[in-house]
Scaffold this motif. Sequence first.
Motif, PDB file in Angstrom:
ATOM      1  N   ALA A  49       0.829  -1.205   0.000  1.00  0.00           N
ATOM      2  CA  ALA A  49       0.000   0.000   0.000  1.00  0.00           C
ATOM      3  C   ALA A  49       0.863   1.254   0.000  1.00  0.00           C
ATOM      4  CB  ALA A  49      -0.929  -0.010   1.214  1.00  0.00           C
ATOM      5  N   MET A  64      -5.167   8.876  -3.588  1.00  0.00           N
ATOM      6  CA  MET A  64      -5.522   7.825  -4.535  1.00  0.00           C
ATOM      7  C   MET A  64      -6.812   8.174  -5.281  1.00  0.00           C
ATOM      8  SD  MET A  64      -3.070   5.701  -4.423  1.00  0.00           S
ATOM      9  CE  MET A  64      -3.728   4.256  -5.254  1.00  0.00           C
ATOM     10  N   MET A  93      -6.991   1.911  -1.509  1.00  0.00           N
ATOM     11  CA  MET A  93      -6.202   2.400  -0.373  1.00  0.00           C
ATOM     12  C   MET A  93      -6.863   2.048   0.947  1.00  0.00           C
ATOM     13  SD  MET A  93      -3.526   3.598   0.858  1.00  0.00           S
ATOM     14  CE  MET A  93      -2.843   3.615  -0.796  1.00  0.00           C
TER      15      MET A  93
END
Length: 443
Positions: A165, A271, A283
């Motif tokens: 991530a 994002m 995310m």
Amino acid sequence: MTDTSSSYLRRLGTWDAAAIVIGGVIGGGIFRSASTVAERTGSGWELLLLWAIGGLLTLAGVLCYAELGARRPQAGGIYIYMREAFGQLPAFLFGWTMALINYPGSVAAVARTFADYFCAALGLPPEWAGAIAAAAIAFIVGVNLFGIKAGSRMLNLFTVLKLAAIAMLVAAALVLVRGHLGTVLGPDPARQAGPWDFLGALLPVLFTYGGFHYLNDLAGEVREPQRTLPRALGLGLVTVVLCYLLVNFAYLAGLGHAGLAASHAPAADLMRQLFGEAGARVMAIGIACSTFGYCSIAIAGGARVLQTMGADGMFFGAVGRIDATTRAPQVALAVLGGWAIVLVLSGTFGQLLNYTTVGEWLFHAFGIATLFWYRRRFAAESAPYRVPFYPVLPLLFVLTVLGVIAATTLDSPGDAGISLLLVLAGVPVYYAWRAWRGRRGLT
């Protein structure tokens, strides 16, 4: 069947131990606190400088913990160091505050954060978050009942997912920053931060770097601990510092300093800016993985502290047992997990954490201070690892922590006062416990 004569098995290698450091530090804080730091700074370079300073100060503490862990590679961490250096009462106060209040409170709070992001990622009703958080805690406890290796496999998986991530955020920054690096790091015209603002911004930075001590709680299950603990602590913390700097750079590249200061969910906002709602949902999954991994470490580490207290006679004897087959502190895991679930379902964990923040950092200072006792008491013994620049680094860390406590007390005197009262409330509990054991003929 449990057996009090059983002991832990050393099954964790260097990567397993480093993953505990990474997972214990990177929870949900970096996905929230960066906005608070941006509010108190006046430019992108000041923001990044603060995260670098916080990383260096934390590294000083990590190096001290590396020597303490190498000297006493046993489960229990700070509880063991304080018991040997200062006696049973201070050690009990640490266990009373951390293992019975702070650890389960942290697990409850982060499990609820996990559940919130899990619901957002899958489009589930927010009302389900409490039940999902409780189920997540129960699942983590269930896996850890099978031993540290089962728990570490789960942790390694979620550590990789949380690093993935972070890699997505950094990749987004490299796309967005092309051609305007000076703008990203330059001053924010809307914000003029003074010296006190800069110092105040260091507080959330240091809080976000917290959690590196969990590996010392699990030191009794690390292979070749005198070599592995210093390596894993150093490798893990350096990885965390790099991740934090890169993530904040990504925020600045995508949102700008002013946008970061105004955002309540900077990772999702970044994002979303690049990939729309699908990016924000991806995310959310990444943050859910990060917070889930933290809960796994906090439960495993906190249970070892409880088990050590039970074995010492400072808690119920059943909690001190280690299962003869799995070599896991199954009763301690169930107690800590069960109490965390109660806190989740009652919704009382938020204020509880506020009330224990000062106590937590105070015990960090006392934990590092035991290093001076070990150096003096065992001056003639060779140590497998020694912190460099002694006594400068431990003094720097202790003074920094005391400064954090003073600043927190000035900022929130009510919470700080209650935190200290919670610690002191353990004094009559300690003497009442000893009196009760004495009447029962227990030592």
